[in-house]
Design a protein around this motif. Structure first.
Motif, PDB file in Angstrom:
ATOM      1  N   LEU A 188      82.706  64.749  33.621  1.00  0.00           N
ATOM      2  CA  LEU A 188      83.611  63.638  33.920  1.00  0.00           C
ATOM      3  C   LEU A 188      85.030  64.030  33.523  1.00  0.00           C
ATOM      4  CD1 LEU A 188      81.456  60.661  32.591  1.00  0.00           C
ATOM      5  CD2 LEU A 188      81.824  61.309  34.979  1.00  0.00           C
ATOM      6  N   PRO A 189      86.032  63.484  34.196  1.00  0.00           N
ATOM      7  CA  PRO A 189      87.413  63.814  33.824  1.00  0.00           C
ATOM      8  C   PRO A 189      87.697  63.449  32.367  1.00  0.00           C
ATOM      9  CG  PRO A 189      87.348  62.679  35.943  1.00  0.00           C
ATOM     10  CD  PRO A 189      85.967  62.575  35.353  1.00  0.00           C
ATOM     11  N   PRO A 190      88.458  64.271  31.674  1.00  0.00           N
ATOM     12  CA  PRO A 190      88.748  63.970  30.266  1.00  0.00           C
ATOM     13  C   PRO A 190      89.501  62.659  30.082  1.00  0.00           C
ATOM     14  CG  PRO A 190      90.176  65.726  31.073  1.00  0.00           C
ATOM     15  CD  PRO A 190      89.135  65.498  32.127  1.00  0.00           C
ATOM     16  N   THR A 317      95.839  55.137  37.901  1.00  0.00           N
ATOM     17  CA  THR A 317      95.105  56.297  38.408  1.00  0.00           C
ATOM     18  C   THR A 317      95.404  57.539  37.588  1.00  0.00           C
ATOM     19  OG1 THR A 317      95.065  55.417  40.669  1.00  0.00           O
ATOM     20  CG2 THR A 317      94.764  57.781  40.426  1.00  0.00           C
ATOM     21  N   TYR A 318      94.340  58.259  37.227  1.00  0.00           N
ATOM     22  CA  TYR A 318      94.451  59.502  36.465  1.00  0.00           C
ATOM     23  C   TYR A 318      93.841  60.626  37.297  1.00  0.00           C
ATOM     24  CZ  TYR A 318      95.325  56.442  32.462  1.00  0.00           C
ATOM     25  OH  TYR A 318      95.848  55.497  31.611  1.00  0.00           O
ATOM     26  N   ILE A 319      94.626  61.679  37.538  1.00  0.00           N
ATOM     27  CA  ILE A 319      94.170  62.816  38.333  1.00  0.00           C
ATOM     28  C   ILE A 319      94.232  64.059  37.459  1.00  0.00           C
ATOM     29  CG2 ILE A 319      94.480  64.146  40.449  1.00  0.00           C
ATOM     30  CD1 ILE A 319      96.010  61.725  41.598  1.00  0.00           C
ATOM     31  N   ASN A 320      93.095  64.673  37.242  1.00  0.00           N
ATOM     32  CA  ASN A 320      92.987  65.813  36.341  1.00  0.00           C
ATOM     33  C   ASN A 320      92.893  67.108  37.161  1.00  0.00           C
ATOM     34  OD1 ASN A 320      90.710  67.603  34.574  1.00  0.00           O
ATOM     35  ND2 ASN A 320      92.507  66.870  33.477  1.00  0.00           N
ATOM     36  N   GLU A 361      98.995  59.127  36.459  1.00  0.00           N
ATOM     37  CA  GLU A 361      99.194  60.183  35.456  1.00  0.00           C
ATOM     38  C   GLU A 361      98.431  61.424  35.883  1.00  0.00           C
ATOM     39  OE1 GLU A 361      99.039  61.256  30.693  1.00  0.00           O
ATOM     40  OE2 GLU A 361      98.586  59.211  31.349  1.00  0.00           O
ATOM     41  N   MET A 362      99.157  62.500  36.063  1.00  0.00           N
ATOM     42  CA  MET A 362      98.572  63.802  36.347  1.00  0.00           C
ATOM     43  C   MET A 362      98.349  64.515  35.027  1.00  0.00           C
ATOM     44  SD  MET A 362      98.650  63.816  39.737  1.00  0.00           S
ATOM     45  CE  MET A 362      98.080  65.495  39.915  1.00  0.00           C
ATOM     46  N   THR A 363      97.141  65.000  34.786  1.00  0.00           N
ATOM     47  CA  THR A 363      96.844  65.758  33.576  1.00  0.00           C
ATOM     48  C   THR A 363      96.279  67.110  33.979  1.00  0.00           C
ATOM     49  OG1 THR A 363      94.562  64.932  33.339  1.00  0.00           O
ATOM     50  CG2 THR A 363      96.328  63.605  32.365  1.00  0.00           C
ATOM     51  N   LEU A 424     104.153  68.487  25.692  1.00  0.00           N
ATOM     52  CA  LEU A 424     103.297  67.501  26.335  1.00  0.00           C
ATOM     53  C   LEU A 424     102.166  67.135  25.380  1.00  0.00           C
ATOM     54  CD1 LEU A 424     102.987  69.070  29.904  1.00  0.00           C
ATOM     55  CD2 LEU A 424     104.129  66.915  29.352  1.00  0.00           C
ATOM     56  N   PRO A 425     101.621  65.925  25.466  1.00  0.00           N
ATOM     57  CA  PRO A 425     100.453  65.605  24.642  1.00  0.00           C
ATOM     58  C   PRO A 425      99.330  66.609  24.923  1.00  0.00           C
ATOM     59  CG  PRO A 425     101.284  63.647  25.769  1.00  0.00           C
ATOM     60  CD  PRO A 425     102.005  64.817  26.370  1.00  0.00           C
ATOM     61  N   MET A 426      98.654  67.069  23.884  1.00  0.00           N
ATOM     62  CA  MET A 426      97.635  68.098  24.056  1.00  0.00           C
ATOM     63  C   MET A 426      96.393  67.731  23.256  1.00  0.00           C
ATOM     64  SD  MET A 426      97.956  72.227  23.502  1.00  0.00           S
ATOM     65  CE  MET A 426      98.964  72.454  24.977  1.00  0.00           C
ATOM     66  N   PHE A 427      95.228  67.870  23.903  1.00  0.00           N
ATOM     67  CA  PHE A 427      93.958  67.499  23.271  1.00  0.00           C
ATOM     68  C   PHE A 427      92.874  68.486  23.679  1.00  0.00           C
ATOM     69  CE2 PHE A 427      96.307  63.575  24.277  1.00  0.00           C
ATOM     70  CZ  PHE A 427      96.525  63.105  22.982  1.00  0.00           C
ATOM     71  N   LEU A 428      91.802  68.486  22.903  1.00  0.00           N
ATOM     72  CA  LEU A 428      90.613  69.252  23.282  1.00  0.00           C
ATOM     73  C   LEU A 428      89.856  68.491  24.364  1.00  0.00           C
ATOM     74  CD1 LEU A 428      89.234  70.404  19.804  1.00  0.00           C
ATOM     75  CD2 LEU A 428      90.243  71.873  21.571  1.00  0.00           C
ATOM     76  N   TYR A 429      89.328  69.224  25.307  1.00  0.00           N
ATOM     77  CA  TYR A 429      88.501  68.655  26.373  1.00  0.00           C
ATOM     78  C   TYR A 429      87.043  68.889  26.018  1.00  0.00           C
ATOM     79  CZ  TYR A 429      86.870  67.857  31.240  1.00  0.00           C
ATOM     80  OH  TYR A 429      86.251  67.391  32.371  1.00  0.00           O
ATOM     81  N   ILE A 430      86.370  67.828  25.596  1.00  0.00           N
ATOM     82  CA  ILE A 430      84.940  67.925  25.297  1.00  0.00           C
ATOM     83  C   ILE A 430      84.178  67.516  26.558  1.00  0.00           C
ATOM     84  CG2 ILE A 430      83.059  67.072  23.850  1.00  0.00           C
ATOM     85  CD1 ILE A 430      85.123  66.480  21.696  1.00  0.00           C
ATOM     86  N   ILE A 431      83.419  68.459  27.112  1.00  0.00           N
ATOM     87  CA  ILE A 431      82.706  68.215  28.359  1.00  0.00           C
ATOM     88  C   ILE A 431      81.657  67.132  28.163  1.00  0.00           C
ATOM     89  CG2 ILE A 431      81.210  69.220  30.123  1.00  0.00           C
ATOM     90  CD1 ILE A 431      84.039  70.297  30.222  1.00  0.00           C
ATOM     91  N   GLN A 432      81.784  66.042  28.906  1.00  0.00           N
ATOM     92  CA  GLN A 432      80.823  64.952  28.863  1.00  0.00           C
ATOM     93  C   GLN A 432      80.333  64.651  30.278  1.00  0.00           C
ATOM     94  OE1 GLN A 432      81.865  61.623  26.407  1.00  0.00           O
ATOM     95  NE2 GLN A 432      80.481  60.198  27.435  1.00  0.00           N
ATOM     96  N   ARG A 433      79.033  64.470  30.426  1.00  0.00           N
ATOM     97  CA  ARG A 433      78.466  64.174  31.738  1.00  0.00           C
ATOM     98  C   ARG A 433      78.220  62.666  31.866  1.00  0.00           C
ATOM     99  NH1 ARG A 433      72.400  66.793  30.821  1.00  0.00           N
ATOM    100  NH2 ARG A 433      71.487  65.019  29.678  1.00  0.00           N
ATOM    101  N   LEU A 434      77.867  62.265  33.064  1.00  0.00           N
ATOM    102  CA  LEU A 434      77.567  60.860  33.290  1.00  0.00           C
ATOM    103  C   LEU A 434      76.292  60.473  32.566  1.00  0.00           C
ATOM    104  CD1 LEU A 434      78.461  58.316  34.857  1.00  0.00           C
ATOM    105  CD2 LEU A 434      76.903  59.034  36.664  1.00  0.00           C
TER     106      LEU A 434
END
Length: 434
Positions: A188-190, A317-320, A361-363, A424-434
């Motif tokens: 899922l998108p972060p 809307t958030y587009i990763n 917001e584009m990330t 820019l704000p920066m974070f870790l992306y923890i992969i999460q599924r549905l």
């Protein structure tokens, strides 16, 4: 405490029943807006069953959603289990609230039962008290007496329905959800963290463009947009599956891995049809949000009129975008068939869109690993530090560790160093599924 609007007083009245050993509260009003706070928050309308040993919370379909033991073996009273619509249990750890919010942008740390790329957290599911609650909550409920002489009818009816839903029923429902979409959403998108990952998945295009060698979470299907008829059929099936609990949702995920590459009219059709069919305008939860992935090429090829139209939708809307690296040697090593020059152009376009459209917001995502070329880090800094003249609050950058199940202090150190340098704000992306 947030003031909660309540259009459901008649259809979802609050009801309570208490004895010395048992309490049941129906239709509790949780928060109606997702917030960033350092204490446990529950959202939407839900019901709670509490005994001397445990607290269980249920959605409006009488399905278990949260659980916590009250015994002394439980790790922390502010930590809890959450069951997702995909029937996964997630353990929400506070992490002592030390460093977690800086790392992932949230005050809790999700711990999963499946392998992921997290550099943080422990292994809470190895603790018997947590593993046992995940597997035996239904057995515990079976020991609760049914309708007692003084139990109100709504409580007795609710208890009977909640006790009738068993583990296999929840697993079967999750499988049906995956069948509707065509496959499980393996990532899922972060940005979905802004809705606590409580979302409705709608597949508007299968597959992705690139089929990069490094990727562990995407499928090998060729990129193919769905038809309008297929999208409408999904929407109707999802509406039935989410059922009465639909009022607790206000977030949409347009899948799969590059929805931005779908035709403009199809994206807008799916968004508008979903907003109306799912009743987001009347959801208990405020501020509808829409999430989707995009690729470098789909972003560069998208007409600006698409973003103008998205900005007019009743969604935030958030587009990763999967940038991965600004270093050509790294892109070649991971098998991503684009050039560093395209990554640079995409990064600039993301900034332009973020400045132009208040409701978009584009990330971006970059990879992290201690075996990548040393030029990878410097090339990333060329974008997130040197390309920007001052700190910007919009346009988060997510760093995704390449390896699953192998936390690395060195990679975590690199993350904090980059976060400090980034404008820019920066974070870790923890992969999460549905």
């Amino acid at each position: 405490m947030l003031q909660i609007r309540d259009p459901y007083k008649t259809t979802h009245p609050e009801t309570a029943y208490q004895t010395d050993d048992l309490s049941i509260f129906l239709n509790i009003r949780g928060n109606n807006e997702y917030v960033k706070v350092s204490y446990p928050v529950k959202y939407g309308i839900f019901s709670r069953l509490e005994t001397r040993e445990m607290i269980l919370e249920f959605n409006l379909n009488h399905e278990i959603k949260h659980a916590r033991s009250k015994t002394r073996h439980w790790l922390h009273p502010s930590e809890w289990l959450k069951r997702t619509v995909g029937n996964d249990w997630i353990y929400y750890s506070s992490g002592g609230y030390s460093g977690v919010v800086e790392a992932i942008g949230e005050y809790y740390l999700p711990n999963f039962m499946y392998a992921t790329n997290s550099l943080l957290g422990g292994k809470p599911f190895e603790f018997p008290v947590i593993a046992d609650l995940c597997s035996s909550w239904q057995d515990m409920m079976a020991g609760i007496p049914g309708a007692l002489p003084d139990m109100p009818d709504p409580i007795a009816d609710w208890l009977e329905k909640a006790k009738s839903i068993h583990g296999p029923d929840l697993e079967k429902k999750a499988d049906h959800l995956f069948d509707i979409s065509g496959a499980r959403a393996t990532v899922l998108p972060p940005d979905a963290r802004h809705s606590d990952y409580n979302l409705i998945p709608l597949t508007i295009a299968d597959g992705c463009l690139y089929k990069c060698r490094f990727c562990k979470v995407k499928n090998k299907k060729p990129f193919t947009p769905r038809s309008r008829t297929d999208i409408q059929q999904q929407i109707q099936a999802l509406k039935l599956l989410y059922g009465p609990d639909l009022i607790n949702y206000n977030a949409l995920f347009l899948g799969e891995h590059d929805a931005l590459c779908a035709p403009k009219d199809l994206i807008l059709f799916a968004a508008n049809q979903s907003h109306d069919a799912f009743g987001f305008a009347h959801s208990f939860m405020k501020t509808p949000r829409m999430y989707l992935f995009g690729s470098v090429d789909s972003l560069l090829n998208a007409d600006m009129t698409l973003f103008e139209a998205l900005n007019r939708l009743p969604f935030d809307t958030y587009i990763n975008i999967g940038l991965e690296s600004h270093d050509q040697a790294t892109l070649d090593r991971i098998g991503k068939p684009i050039t560093a020059e395209k990554v640079s152009l995409a990064f600039d376009r993301m900034g332009e869109i973020n400045q132009t459209f208040p409701k978009i917001e584009m990330t971006g995502n970059f990879i992290m690993d201690d075996h990548l070329p040393p030029t990878h880090i410097q090339s990333m800094l060329d974008l997130v530090r040197d390309r920007i003249s001052r700190p910007v609050p919009k346009g988060s950058i997510y760093l995704s560790p390449l390896r699953f199940g192998k936390p690395s202090r060195e990679v975590l150190y690199d993350f904090y160093r980059l976060k400090t340098a980034s404008r820019l704000p920066m974070f870790l992306y923890i992969i999460q599924r549905l």
